[in-house]
Design an enzyme around this catalytic site. Sequence first.
Site, PDB file in Angstrom:
ATOM      1  N   GLY A  12     -33.357   6.708 -27.370  1.00  0.00           N
ATOM      2  CA  GLY A  12     -32.815   8.121 -27.234  1.00  0.00           C
ATOM      3  C   GLY A  12     -31.378   8.258 -27.045  1.00  0.00           C
ATOM      4  O   GLY A  12     -30.817   9.257 -26.878  1.00  0.00           O
ATOM      5  N   SER A  13     -30.577   7.110 -27.189  1.00  0.00           N
ATOM      6  CA  SER A  13     -29.294   7.120 -26.838  1.00  0.00           C
ATOM      7  C   SER A  13     -28.343   7.986 -27.763  1.00  0.00           C
ATOM      8  O   SER A  13     -27.502   8.591 -27.446  1.00  0.00           O
ATOM      9  CB  SER A  13     -28.679   5.773 -26.698  1.00  0.00           C
ATOM     10  N   ARG A  89     -40.851   6.793 -38.265  1.00  0.00           N
ATOM     11  CA  ARG A  89     -41.936   7.262 -39.079  1.00  0.00           C
ATOM     12  C   ARG A  89     -41.262   7.829 -40.489  1.00  0.00           C
ATOM     13  O   ARG A  89     -40.375   8.501 -40.460  1.00  0.00           O
ATOM     14  CB  ARG A  89     -42.677   8.241 -38.473  1.00  0.00           C
ATOM     15  N   ASN A 105     -30.472  12.012 -40.878  1.00  0.00           N
ATOM     16  CA  ASN A 105     -30.683  10.624 -40.201  1.00  0.00           C
ATOM     17  C   ASN A 105     -29.564   9.857 -40.108  1.00  0.00           C
ATOM     18  O   ASN A 105     -28.533   9.901 -40.731  1.00  0.00           O
ATOM     19  CB  ASN A 105     -31.679  10.040 -41.010  1.00  0.00           C
ATOM     20  N   HIS A 107     -28.573   5.772 -39.641  1.00  0.00           N
ATOM     21  CA  HIS A 107     -28.878   4.508 -39.870  1.00  0.00           C
ATOM     22  C   HIS A 107     -27.812   3.571 -39.678  1.00  0.00           C
ATOM     23  O   HIS A 107     -26.677   3.426 -39.915  1.00  0.00           O
ATOM     24  CB  HIS A 107     -29.284   4.326 -41.361  1.00  0.00           C
TER      25      HIS A 107
HETATM   26  C1  GRF Z   1     -30.154   3.737 -33.865  1.00  0.00           C
HETATM   27  O1  GRF Z   1     -29.591   2.443 -34.055  1.00  0.00           O
HETATM   28  C2  GRF Z   1     -30.269   4.556 -35.205  1.00  0.00           C
HETATM   29  O2  GRF Z   1     -29.227   4.273 -36.189  1.00  0.00           O
HETATM   30  C3  GRF Z   1     -31.509   3.865 -35.803  1.00  0.00           C
HETATM   31  O3  GRF Z   1     -32.358   3.610 -34.560  1.00  0.00           O
HETATM   32  C4  GRF Z   1     -31.558   3.413 -33.357  1.00  0.00           C
HETATM   33  C5  GRF Z   1     -31.856   4.362 -32.220  1.00  0.00           C
HETATM   34  O4  GRF Z   1     -31.477   4.334 -31.155  1.00  0.00           O
HETATM   35  N1  GRF Z   1     -32.120   4.864 -36.889  1.00  0.00           N
HETATM   36  P1  GRF Z   1     -31.482   5.281 -29.946  1.00  0.00           P
HETATM   37  O5  GRF Z   1     -32.972   5.581 -29.699  1.00  0.00           O
HETATM   38  O6  GRF Z   1     -30.854   6.629 -30.523  1.00  0.00           O
HETATM   39  O7  GRF Z   1     -30.650   4.607 -28.556  1.00  0.00           O
END
Ligand code: GRF
Length: 187
Positions: A12-13, A89, A105, A107
Site C-alpha cells: 500500500g505504499s 486481481r 492503474n 504498473h
Molecule cells: C507497485 O509497484 C505498482 O506499480 C504495482 O504493484 C506495486 C504495489 O506496491 N501495480 P504498493 O502496494 O503500492 O507498495
Amino acid sequence: MARLAILASGSGSNFQALAEFLKDGGNHQIACLVCDKAGAYALERAAKLGIPSRLVSYKGRPKEDAEAEIEDYLREQGAECIALAGFMRMLSARFVSAWAGRLVNIHPSLLPKHPGAHAIEASFRSHDGELGITIHYVDEGMDSGKIILQKSFSRESTMTLEEAERKIHELEHLWYPQVVSDLLSNF
Ligand code: GRF
C-alpha cells in the site's frame, strides 16, 4: 471535489502516497480503501491514516459476488473514481465497463513491455535500456488499457535490482498522485 477509492492487495505504499498528496492538496478526498488480502499492510496504513477500509475476500465465492460487495461499499462511501494500487486481481468486463474512464492503474514497467506480475524483475532482467512506470486506464485485458503517462530512466550498467526497484517506486509515488488528482479534477 471528487472522492477516490483505492483497491490494493499488498504493502500500500502507492495508496499512502495518494492519501498524503490528496490530503495536502485539499481539493479531493480519499473515500476508502478496499483490500482483498487479510493482513495486508495497506489495511494497517488505512487505519493509521484514519481512512475507512474494507477487507473483501474473494475466497470460495464467485468473482461477481466479491465485486458486488466492493461496489456496494464504494457506493456507501461515495466513491466516484477508482485507483488500483497493487491490486492483484483481474476485474470483470462488467466491472470495468461500469467504471470506464474512472478506473486507473499503475504498473511498474514501460507497457506494453512486461505486463502482469513481477514486472520490475522482468524489466530488470531484460536488455531494455530504459526502465520506468506506466499509468493507464483499466480495460478488461492485462495491463492493456489506454496509457495516460509513462516516466522512465536510463539504467546504469552498475544498477542493482534493489536500486532499480527503489527508483521505480520513487517515480510511482511522485507521479501517480499527480495524475490521479488531475483526473479527479475532471469530475
Ligand atoms: C507497485 O509497484 C505498482 O506499480 C504495482 O504493484 C506495486 C504495489 O506496491 N501495480 P504498493 O502496494 O503500492 O507498495
